[in-house]
Design a protein around this motif. Structure first.
Motif, mmCIF file in Angstrom:
data_model
loop_
_atom_site.group_PDB
_atom_site.id
_atom_site.type_symbol
_atom_site.label_atom_id
_atom_site.label_comp_id
_atom_site.label_asym_id
_atom_site.label_seq_id
_atom_site.Cartn_x
_atom_site.Cartn_y
_atom_site.Cartn_z
ATOM 1 N N VAL A 34 8.529 47.539 58.762
ATOM 2 C CA VAL A 34 9.426 49.206 58.027
ATOM 3 C C VAL A 34 10.149 49.784 57.519
ATOM 4 O O VAL A 34 10.369 50.357 56.655
ATOM 5 C CB VAL A 34 9.332 49.967 59.527
ATOM 6 C CG1 VAL A 34 9.734 51.429 59.862
ATOM 7 C CG2 VAL A 34 8.026 49.518 60.512
ATOM 8 N N VAL A 35 11.383 48.087 57.544
ATOM 9 C CA VAL A 35 12.618 48.448 56.926
ATOM 10 C C VAL A 35 12.666 47.870 55.610
ATOM 11 O O VAL A 35 13.448 48.635 54.862
ATOM 12 C CB VAL A 35 13.812 46.888 57.999
ATOM 13 C CG1 VAL A 35 15.036 46.987 56.763
ATOM 14 C CG2 VAL A 35 13.999 47.754 58.928
ATOM 15 N N ARG A 36 11.340 46.931 54.745
ATOM 16 C CA ARG A 36 11.224 46.454 54.034
ATOM 17 C C ARG A 36 11.041 48.375 53.074
ATOM 18 O O ARG A 36 10.799 48.302 52.005
ATOM 19 C CB ARG A 36 10.502 45.770 53.656
ATOM 20 C CG ARG A 36 10.112 45.270 52.893
ATOM 21 C CD ARG A 36 9.308 43.905 52.558
ATOM 22 N NE ARG A 36 7.256 43.901 52.740
ATOM 23 C CZ ARG A 36 6.798 44.828 52.554
ATOM 24 N NH1 ARG A 36 7.094 44.847 50.872
ATOM 25 N NH2 ARG A 36 6.255 44.648 52.497
ATOM 26 N N LEU A 37 9.823 48.585 53.571
ATOM 27 C CA LEU A 37 9.281 50.089 53.254
ATOM 28 C C LEU A 37 10.211 51.192 53.051
ATOM 29 O O LEU A 37 10.164 51.738 52.026
ATOM 30 C CB LEU A 37 7.528 50.164 53.777
ATOM 31 C CG LEU A 37 6.553 49.485 54.150
ATOM 32 C CD1 LEU A 37 5.722 49.447 54.677
ATOM 33 C CD2 LEU A 37 6.285 48.794 52.663
ATOM 34 N N GLN A 38 10.880 51.010 53.683
ATOM 35 C CA GLN A 38 11.885 52.720 53.639
ATOM 36 C C GLN A 38 12.596 52.264 52.022
ATOM 37 O O GLN A 38 13.142 51.496 51.511
ATOM 38 C CB GLN A 38 13.298 52.428 54.257
ATOM 39 C CG GLN A 38 12.617 51.919 55.956
ATOM 40 C CD GLN A 38 12.335 53.626 56.269
ATOM 41 O OE1 GLN A 38 12.766 54.603 55.560
ATOM 42 N NE2 GLN A 38 11.277 54.159 57.624
ATOM 43 N N THR A 39 12.397 53.553 51.643
ATOM 44 C CA THR A 39 13.364 53.919 50.165
ATOM 45 C C THR A 39 14.650 53.941 49.987
ATOM 46 O O THR A 39 15.864 53.429 49.523
ATOM 47 C CB THR A 39 12.087 55.076 49.309
ATOM 48 O OG1 THR A 39 12.426 55.997 50.414
ATOM 49 C CG2 THR A 39 11.015 54.983 49.193
#
Length: 74
Positions: A34-39
């Motif tokens: 989820v953190v990796r996919l956050q812009t």
């Protein structure tokens, strides 16, 4: 020693314990994804800026979230 083995076997047979162990294994992986996919991350929070720079801040973010939200719920 035999008592410990019997108690561990009883715990492994319980579905609630199995679900908790599965959540403990899948939870950190899901959090990292989820953190990796956050812009954009909230850089005004305690470890928000460090989350982008280093992965070492992730346990501190999880601990802070657990202390503020999960512990009172429990």
């Amino acid at each position: 020693m035999a008592v410990t083995a019997v108690e561990c076997a009883k715990l492994r047979a319980q579905s609630a314990v199995q679900g908790l162990l599965a959540a403990c294994l899948v939870g950190p992986i899901a959090f990292v994804e989820v953190v990796r996919l956050q812009t954009s991350l909230p850089e005004d929070t305690l470890f928000g800026r460090a989350m982008r720079d280093s992965g070492f801040a992730a346990p501190l973010v999880v601990l802070g979230f657990a202390a503020l939200w999960l512990l009172p719920v429990v």
